[in-house]
Design a protein around this motif. Structure first.
Motif, short mmCIF file in Angstrom:
data_model
loop_
_atom_site.label_atom_id
_atom_site.label_comp_id
_atom_site.label_asym_id
_atom_site.label_seq_id
_atom_site.Cartn_x
_atom_site.Cartn_y
_atom_site.Cartn_z
N ARG A 106 0.77 -1.27 0.03
CA ARG A 106 -0.06 -0.23 -0.08
C ARG A 106 0.71 1.31 0.00
NH1 ARG A 106 -2.21 -2.88 4.35
NH2 ARG A 106 -1.73 -1.14 5.77
N ALA A 107 2.18 0.96 -0.27
CA ALA A 107 3.06 2.21 0.07
C ALA A 107 3.29 2.70 -1.37
CB ALA A 107 4.38 1.95 0.91
N TRP A 108 3.47 3.97 -1.70
CA TRP A 108 3.42 4.56 -3.13
C TRP A 108 4.49 5.37 -3.20
CZ3 TRP A 108 0.44 9.31 -5.22
CH2 TRP A 108 0.71 9.58 -6.52
N ALA A 109 5.71 5.18 -3.84
CA ALA A 109 6.73 6.01 -3.77
C ALA A 109 6.40 6.92 -5.06
CB ALA A 109 8.15 5.17 -4.25
N VAL A 110 6.21 8.27 -4.41
CA VAL A 110 5.54 9.48 -5.28
C VAL A 110 6.49 9.84 -6.58
CG1 VAL A 110 4.37 11.55 -5.23
CG2 VAL A 110 4.29 10.18 -3.41
N PRO A 111 6.10 9.74 -7.79
CA PRO A 111 6.88 10.40 -8.67
C PRO A 111 6.83 11.66 -8.66
CG PRO A 111 4.76 9.50 -9.50
CD PRO A 111 4.79 9.05 -8.20
N PRO A 112 7.90 12.26 -9.54
CA PRO A 112 8.82 11.76 -10.23
C PRO A 112 9.98 11.08 -9.84
CG PRO A 112 9.11 13.90 -10.49
CD PRO A 112 8.08 13.81 -9.53
N ASP A 113 10.60 11.61 -8.45
CA ASP A 113 11.97 11.20 -7.83
C ASP A 113 11.64 10.02 -7.06
OD1 ASP A 113 10.75 12.79 -6.10
OD2 ASP A 113 12.51 14.07 -5.99
N ALA A 114 10.29 9.78 -6.53
CA ALA A 114 10.20 8.55 -5.78
C ALA A 114 10.85 8.96 -4.34
CB ALA A 114 10.61 7.21 -6.25
N SER A 115 11.08 10.17 -3.95
CA SER A 115 11.99 10.33 -2.60
C SER A 115 10.97 10.05 -1.66
CB SER A 115 12.60 11.66 -2.58
OG SER A 115 11.68 12.65 -2.97
N SER A 123 -3.28 17.04 2.19
CA SER A 123 -4.57 17.69 1.84
C SER A 123 -5.26 16.55 0.81
CB SER A 123 -4.69 18.93 1.10
OG SER A 123 -4.13 18.66 -0.24
N THR A 124 -6.63 17.09 0.63
CA THR A 124 -7.40 16.23 -0.31
C THR A 124 -6.97 15.84 -1.43
OG1 THR A 124 -8.57 18.33 -0.98
CG2 THR A 124 -9.62 16.79 0.89
N LYS A 125 -6.03 16.69 -2.13
CA LYS A 125 -5.36 16.62 -3.38
C LYS A 125 -4.54 15.38 -3.05
CE LYS A 125 -2.09 18.61 -6.64
NZ LYS A 125 -1.23 20.07 -7.15
N ASN A 126 -3.81 15.25 -1.99
CA ASN A 126 -2.97 14.19 -1.90
C ASN A 126 -3.75 12.89 -1.94
OD1 ASN A 126 -1.32 16.48 -0.11
ND2 ASN A 126 -0.03 15.45 -1.81
N LEU A 127 -4.61 12.84 -1.10
CA LEU A 127 -5.69 11.89 -1.02
C LEU A 127 -6.12 11.17 -2.24
CD1 LEU A 127 -7.13 9.63 0.99
CD2 LEU A 127 -8.95 11.51 1.26
N GLU A 128 -6.50 12.29 -3.06
CA GLU A 128 -7.09 11.96 -4.41
C GLU A 128 -6.11 11.15 -5.14
OE1 GLU A 128 -10.21 15.54 -5.98
OE2 GLU A 128 -8.01 15.32 -6.53
N GLN A 129 -4.78 11.72 -5.36
CA GLN A 129 -3.62 10.99 -5.90
C GLN A 129 -3.46 9.87 -5.34
OE1 GLN A 129 -0.61 14.08 -5.17
NE2 GLN A 129 -1.11 15.34 -7.13
N TYR A 130 -3.31 9.56 -3.98
CA TYR A 130 -2.84 8.17 -3.46
C TYR A 130 -4.31 7.31 -3.89
CZ TYR A 130 -2.18 4.44 -0.13
OH TYR A 130 -1.96 3.38 0.42
N LEU A 131 -5.38 7.54 -3.64
CA LEU A 131 -6.51 6.60 -3.66
C LEU A 131 -6.51 6.25 -5.22
CD1 LEU A 131 -9.43 8.13 -1.43
CD2 LEU A 131 -7.88 6.00 -1.14
N GLY A 171 2.93 17.43 -2.39
CA GLY A 171 1.76 18.53 -2.53
C GLY A 171 2.24 19.94 -2.35
N ALA A 172 3.56 20.10 -1.95
CA ALA A 172 4.09 21.54 -1.57
C ALA A 172 3.58 22.56 -3.02
CB ALA A 172 5.48 21.83 -1.54
N ARG A 173 2.87 23.71 -2.48
CA ARG A 173 2.30 24.57 -3.48
C ARG A 173 2.99 25.98 -3.44
NH1 ARG A 173 -2.79 24.01 -3.75
NH2 ARG A 173 -2.94 26.07 -4.81
N ARG A 174 2.98 26.68 -4.55
CA ARG A 174 3.56 27.98 -4.51
C ARG A 174 2.57 28.92 -3.75
NH1 ARG A 174 3.98 29.21 -10.42
NH2 ARG A 174 1.95 27.87 -10.55
N SER A 175 2.94 29.86 -3.11
CA SER A 175 2.28 30.88 -2.51
C SER A 175 1.59 31.69 -3.48
CB SER A 175 3.17 31.80 -1.83
OG SER A 175 3.87 32.66 -2.54
#
Length: 301
Positions: free
Chosen positions: A17-26, A102-110, A180-184
């Motif tokens: 259930r662990a997702w290494a987030v692209p693009p760098d999978a860090s 946030s919900t954006k990350n939850l969307e991506q993960y699900l 999910g870091a976003r610009r100000s």
């Protein structure tokens, strides 16, 4: 959770259930805890970076400056950057978000989990969570909002002058950006200025003439003007679902309302153990929020 991947069910193997987030999978996003009572499904979303070095201040007697050190995680452990919690009941999703998740990350993960680890979603599928507006606050349903203002006052800095690039030097850089870091808004407002002004020189002239100590107010107004037919606000609602609350102002029957007033929310006090929320208490509070929304006609069961 009963779907099998790589020879075993997802429910029994956390690493599946662990997702290494692209693009760098860090960074890794993980649904670690879960609870299914056949009425609701409760889970967390945890983000960590393998081998991440934790910065520490060495607490010493009265000295001019304290030493900053980095400490690796203990063997078999990882430092957690952030955690959020969520609950699904029917087609409703309730969340307690964190600063970094946030919900954006939850969307991506699900979306990843259902497409890559189960047979529940086709390859072109996408999980989309739509923010629910509070009809009592906006004076009716979403159609009663005349327009939405995105943005506001923020620090907008002029871009540095372009100079020939010096030859690169070899150096090791330890950098981490939250998932999910976003610009100000100040940074994103630059793109708005460039879109509406004729050229970069005009943008720079405007920025150079901002008085010292002043911030530039850049807003985008989104709305519809039509007398011939009814226009659905649903696409507007969906497109703005991830914006921070402080960046949204809606104009409705009751005048101006900020994002924290128009989005459906329910204040709760959650038990903590140190700096961690108590997961069992979070589950109970999310369930109580759902029951409150139903009982008060905010949502349909």
């Amino acid at each position: 959770m009963n779907d099998r991947y790589d020879g075993g069910p997802l429910s029994e193997h956390w690493n599946r259930r662990a997702w290494a987030v692209p693009p760098d999978a860090s960074d890794t996003l993980l649904m670690n805890i879960y609870h299914d009572d056949n009425i609701s499904f409760f889970g967390d979303l945890t983000v960590y970076t393998s081998g991440y070095m934790q910065a520490l201040l060495r607490n010493e007697p009265d000295v001019p400056m304290l030493t900053v050190e980095q400490q690796p995680p203990p063997a078999g452990r990882e430092y957690i950057h952030s955690m959020m919690y969520w609950m699904i009941i029917g087609n409703h999703v309730l969340t307690i978000q964190s600063r970094s998740l946030s919900t954006k990350n939850l969307e991506q993960y699900l979306t990843w989990l259902l497409k890559e680890r189960t047979t529940q979603m086709q390859a072109n599928g996408q999980v989309i969570l739509t923010a629910k507006f509070d009809g009592d606050e906006v004076g009716g349903d979403l159609d009663d909002i005349s327009h939405i203002i995105v943005g506001g006052t923020g620090v907008v800095e002029a871009a540095p002058a372009t100079h020939p690039q010096a030859p690169p030097t070899e150096q090791e850089v330890d950098q981490r950006v939250d998932v999910g870091a976003r610009r100000s808004w100040g940074e994103r407002a630059m793109a708005v200025l460039r879109a509406i002004m004729s050229n970069e020189a005009d943008v720079q002239t405007l920025l150079e003439n901002i008085p010292e100590g002043a911030d530039l107010d850049v807003s985008v107004h989104i709305g519809y003007k039509t007398k011939k037919r009814r226009v659905s606000r649903a696409p507007m609602q969906q497109a703005l679902r991830h914006l921070p609350e402080g960046e949204i102002t809606a104009i409705g029957r009751h005048g101006k309302m900020t994002g924290k007033d128009i989005r459906l929310s329910y204040p709760v006090r959650v038990l903590c153990s140190g700096s961690l929320l108590d997961a069992n208490d979070v589950r109970e509070k999310l369930r109580s929020a759902y029951e409150y929304f139903v009982a008060n006609g905010k949502i349909n069961a």
